[in-house]
Design an enzyme around this catalytic site. Structure first.
Site: not given
Length: 345
Positions: A132, A246
């Site tokens: 990242d 989700c």
């Protein structure tokens, strides 16, 4: 077993939840999607998204000698409901991933361990590890490697991982057989889009970062638009709403590393206490945390927005000492918070 199977076994034993492999050029659509995102100015102040786009949009250009990209998932699934704190307006909501140790340090150390093992097995191998911080589009590569798919909220999710996992990448000169690309399994579900407090998704699979609370609290410098402040609620660092709802999370694996366990004072900290942090206090409190990278000023700015949204007039006392703060955005946020709590606007 061959080297590939041994690699998966070693990485799993080292703590990674899932391993997949793709070619560096396995996501050719990435460059066009990135260009469209930047051309529409949806990246906001994240200038690094536009810089070195020829690398970010094409992993093969980042290191031409690489033949394989090993994508690894590391879970940090919470054992609590991250949305409960949103019902406590006197407290701060901190994104689950930032409640414990900084994942950059933890994941990179584990990646290097796997990389060293790989070189021990084949001394001719060369590797580069990324977490990242480099111009690497991890999510498209992870989908190409079969770890999961980018959902309608643009985050990666997996049928056997849920939503809560970090991604790491090992580029290598070794030529491994790639895994099959994962396909979307979102179906007709729009839970992640419907819950977004700021309507940051102009369409499924598209994110306007300029309206995303994660972007606003972490990347955005200076004052936040008035329209958006009131929609941020008590979220002061990141936002978990679209991840938490989700349905695939019912298959999420339990977190494996205690380093990601939330610190007690990060679960629902008092807004009044956080507003009083000076720079030294801030650095001490968030040492070893990803929160530390945004600095005291941006952090306290976020806290003041949450105070203004709290509806609790007594919290105005926590904002008053900051109306003349040296940082203009902090001073502006303090005045805004007081105005919200005293006039109700």
């Amino acid at each position: 077993m061959g080297l590939r199977d041994d690699l998966v076994a070693f990485a799993t034993d080292a703590g990674f939840a899932k391993v997949g492999i793709c070619r560096p050029d396995a996501a050719p659509e990435t460059a066009d999607r990135l260009a469209a995102f930047v051309d529409a100015d949806m990246h906001g102040q994240m200038a690094w998204m536009a810089e070195r786009m020829h690398w970010r949009g094409n992993a093969a250009a980042l290191w031409p000698a690489a033949k394989s990209v090993i994508m690894l998932a590391e879970v940090y699934t919470p054992d609590h409901d991250p949305l409960v704190v949103l019902e406590q307006p006197d407290c701060a909501a901190i994104s689950v991933y930032a409640q414990g140790r900084d994942y950059h340090d933890v994941v990179k150390k584990r990646l290097k361990r796997v990389g060293r093992w790989l070189i021990e097995q084949d001394p001719s191998a060369e590797i580069k590890v990324f977490v990242d911080t480099a111009p690497v589009m991890e999510k498209p590569l992870a989908q190409a490697a079969g770890l999961g798919w980018q959902g309608k909220h643009t985050n990666l999710l997996g049928r056997d991982l849920g939503s809560w996992f970090f991604l790491g990448a090992i580029f290598t000169t070794l030529d491994f057989e790639p895994d099959a690309t994962e396909q979307s399994h979102c179906g007709n579900c729009t839970a992640c889009l419907d819950i977004c407090p700021t309507n940051a998704f102009p369409a499924p699979y598209r994110l306007d970062a300029r309206r995303c609370i994660s972007y606003l609290t972490i990347e955005h410098k200076g004052p936040v638009d008035l329209e958006l402040r009131a929609l941020m609620g008590n979220r002061i660092y990141g936002c978990d709403d679209c991840l938490a709802v989700c349905p695939w999370n019912k298959f999420a694996q339990d977190g494996r590393d205690a380093k990601y366990d939330p610190r007690a004072d990060n679960l629902a900290p008092s807004l009044a206490v956080l507003a009083a942090l000076d720079d030294a206090d801030f650095r001490a409190r968030f040492s070893g945390s990803p929160i530390k990278r945004i600095g005291r000023d941006r952090f306290v700015r976020n806290v003041l927005y949450a105070i203004g949204n709290s509806g609790n007039p007594t919290l105005a006392d926590a904002a008053k000492p900051l109306v003349n703060d040296p940082d203009p955005a902090v001073a502006d946020a303090a005045r805004w918070a007081i105005d919200c709590l005293t006039t109700g606007t």
